[in-house]
Write a protein that holds these residues in place. Structure first.
Motif, PDB file in Angstrom:
ATOM      1  N   VAL A  19       0.739  -1.367   0.226  1.00 13.77           N
ATOM      2  CA  VAL A  19       0.115   0.139   0.032  1.00 13.77           C
ATOM      3  C   VAL A  19       0.804   1.127   0.027  1.00 13.77           C
ATOM      4  CG1 VAL A  19      -1.728   1.453   1.172  1.00 13.77           C
ATOM      5  CG2 VAL A  19      -1.926  -1.015   1.389  1.00 13.77           C
ATOM      6  N   VAL A  20       0.632   2.116  -0.871  1.00 14.69           N
ATOM      7  CA  VAL A  20       1.355   3.302  -1.131  1.00 14.69           C
ATOM      8  C   VAL A  20       0.871   4.599  -0.089  1.00 14.69           C
ATOM      9  CG1 VAL A  20       2.238   5.021  -2.436  1.00 14.69           C
ATOM     10  CG2 VAL A  20       2.198   2.770  -3.207  1.00 14.69           C
ATOM     11  N   ILE A  21       1.569   4.936   0.673  1.00 17.69           N
ATOM     12  CA  ILE A  21       1.121   6.163   1.595  1.00 17.69           C
ATOM     13  C   ILE A  21       1.572   7.216   1.010  1.00 17.69           C
ATOM     14  CG2 ILE A  21       1.335   7.248   3.824  1.00 17.69           C
ATOM     15  CD1 ILE A  21       0.215   4.168   3.894  1.00 17.69           C
ATOM     16  N   PRO A  22       0.568   8.287   0.564  1.00 18.78           N
ATOM     17  CA  PRO A  22       0.798   9.679   0.008  1.00 18.78           C
ATOM     18  C   PRO A  22       1.800  10.539   0.908  1.00 18.78           C
ATOM     19  CG  PRO A  22      -1.527   9.153  -0.025  1.00 18.78           C
ATOM     20  CD  PRO A  22      -1.133   8.109   0.868  1.00 18.78           C
ATOM     21  N   SER A  23       2.854  10.985   0.085  1.00 15.28           N
ATOM     22  CA  SER A  23       3.864  11.645   0.857  1.00 15.28           C
ATOM     23  C   SER A  23       3.307  12.835   1.560  1.00 15.28           C
ATOM     24  CB  SER A  23       4.604  12.405  -0.500  1.00 15.28           C
ATOM     25  OG  SER A  23       5.869  13.082   0.300  1.00 15.28           O
ATOM     26  N   GLY A  24       3.679  13.102   2.908  1.00 12.72           N
ATOM     27  CA  GLY A  24       3.186  13.919   3.783  1.00 12.72           C
ATOM     28  C   GLY A  24       2.126  13.577   4.652  1.00 12.72           C
ATOM     29  N   ALA A  25       1.474  12.314   4.189  1.00 13.19           N
ATOM     30  CA  ALA A  25       0.321  11.953   4.866  1.00 13.19           C
ATOM     31  C   ALA A  25       0.818  10.820   6.187  1.00 13.19           C
ATOM     32  CB  ALA A  25      -0.540  11.220   3.963  1.00 13.19           C
ATOM     33  N   THR A  26       0.181  11.034   7.344  1.00 16.60           N
ATOM     34  CA  THR A  26       0.251   9.982   8.488  1.00 16.60           C
ATOM     35  C   THR A  26      -1.052   8.804   8.070  1.00 16.60           C
ATOM     36  OG1 THR A  26       1.227  11.840   9.778  1.00 16.60           O
ATOM     37  CG2 THR A  26       0.138   9.479  10.770  1.00 16.60           C
ATOM     38  N   VAL A  27      -0.784   7.618   8.170  1.00 13.51           N
ATOM     39  CA  VAL A  27      -1.912   6.791   8.134  1.00 13.51           C
ATOM     40  C   VAL A  27      -1.504   5.700   9.315  1.00 13.51           C
ATOM     41  CG1 VAL A  27      -2.651   4.867   6.620  1.00 13.51           C
ATOM     42  CG2 VAL A  27      -1.941   7.044   5.386  1.00 13.51           C
ATOM     43  N   HIS A  28      -2.642   5.635   9.820  1.00  9.79           N
ATOM     44  CA  HIS A  28      -2.930   4.631  10.938  1.00  9.79           C
ATOM     45  C   HIS A  28      -3.702   3.472  10.223  1.00  9.79           C
ATOM     46  CE1 HIS A  28      -0.940   6.843  14.122  1.00  9.79           C
ATOM     47  NE2 HIS A  28      -1.409   7.913  13.776  1.00  9.79           N
ATOM     48  N   ALA A  29      -3.242   2.073  10.540  1.00 12.34           N
ATOM     49  CA  ALA A  29      -4.244   1.176   9.796  1.00 12.34           C
ATOM     50  C   ALA A  29      -4.298  -0.217  10.421  1.00 12.34           C
ATOM     51  CB  ALA A  29      -3.692   0.970   8.297  1.00 12.34           C
ATOM     52  N   HIS A  30      -5.360  -0.817  10.178  1.00  9.48           N
ATOM     53  CA  HIS A  30      -5.604  -2.408  10.727  1.00  9.48           C
ATOM     54  C   HIS A  30      -5.830  -3.044   9.432  1.00  9.48           C
ATOM     55  CE1 HIS A  30      -6.318  -5.550  13.234  1.00  9.48           C
ATOM     56  NE2 HIS A  30      -7.514  -5.642  12.517  1.00  9.48           N
ATOM     57  N   ARG A  31      -5.393  -4.144   9.165  1.00  7.57           N
ATOM     58  CA  ARG A  31      -5.885  -5.042   8.225  1.00  7.57           C
ATOM     59  C   ARG A  31      -6.343  -6.386   8.639  1.00  7.57           C
ATOM     60  NH1 ARG A  31      -4.123 -10.012   6.353  1.00  7.57           N
ATOM     61  NH2 ARG A  31      -1.963  -9.735   7.110  1.00  7.57           N
ATOM     62  N   GLY A  32      -7.448  -6.817   7.849  1.00  5.66           N
ATOM     63  CA  GLY A  32      -8.086  -8.032   8.304  1.00  5.66           C
ATOM     64  C   GLY A  32      -7.822  -8.861   6.882  1.00  5.66           C
ATOM     65  N   GLN A  33      -7.986 -10.319   7.135  1.00  5.88           N
ATOM     66  CA  GLN A  33      -7.796 -11.256   6.132  1.00  5.88           C
ATOM     67  C   GLN A  33      -8.784 -12.400   6.566  1.00  5.88           C
ATOM     68  OE1 GLN A  33      -3.857 -12.987   5.545  1.00  5.88           O
ATOM     69  NE2 GLN A  33      -4.543 -14.521   4.120  1.00  5.88           N
ATOM     70  N   GLY A  34      -9.697 -12.591   5.392  1.00  8.27           N
ATOM     71  CA  GLY A  34     -10.803 -13.537   5.556  1.00  8.27           C
ATOM     72  C   GLY A  34     -10.716 -14.925   4.598  1.00  8.27           C
ATOM     73  N   ILE A  35     -11.764 -15.433   4.532  1.00  8.56           N
ATOM     74  CA  ILE A  35     -11.663 -16.671   3.762  1.00  8.56           C
ATOM     75  C   ILE A  35     -11.853 -16.042   2.049  1.00  8.56           C
ATOM     76  CG2 ILE A  35     -12.684 -18.314   5.604  1.00  8.56           C
ATOM     77  CD1 ILE A  35     -15.422 -17.513   4.331  1.00  8.56           C
TER      78      ILE A  35
END
Length: 84
Positions: A19-35
């Motif tokens: 995943v590419v984070i835009p320059s200058g941005a702060t991103v907090h994230a969580h990811r889920g993986q399912g069936i």
């Protein structure tokens, strides 16, 4: 959650999945993986003044496609809502 600053608890490194984070941005994230090759990203993107929550949910797409979609969504939100 983002309003209270609790988004800082979301600390999954989505960039490690492409995943590419835009320059200058702060991103907090969580990811889920399912069936059935489902990948979901839950993200809060910020410019330091304003925050926007973004969710990307897929089914039968795989990680690479989900990462591309999340990258496009973050770029769109950054450039239309948060870019200074």
């Amino acid at each position: 959650m983002a309003e209270n600053g609790d988004d800082g608890l979301m600390n999954y490194d989505i960039a490690s999945e492409g995943v590419v984070i835009p320059s200058g941005a702060t991103v907090h994230a969580h990811r889920g993986q399912g069936i059935k090759d489902s990948y979901n990203y839950f993200m809060v993107i910020s410019n330091g003044k304003k925050k926007v929550s973004v969710a990307v949910m897929t089914q039968n797409q795989g990680r690479a496609v989900a990462a591309q979609l999340a990258s496009r969504m973050l770029d769109k939100v950054w450039n239309t809502m948060l870019r200074n």
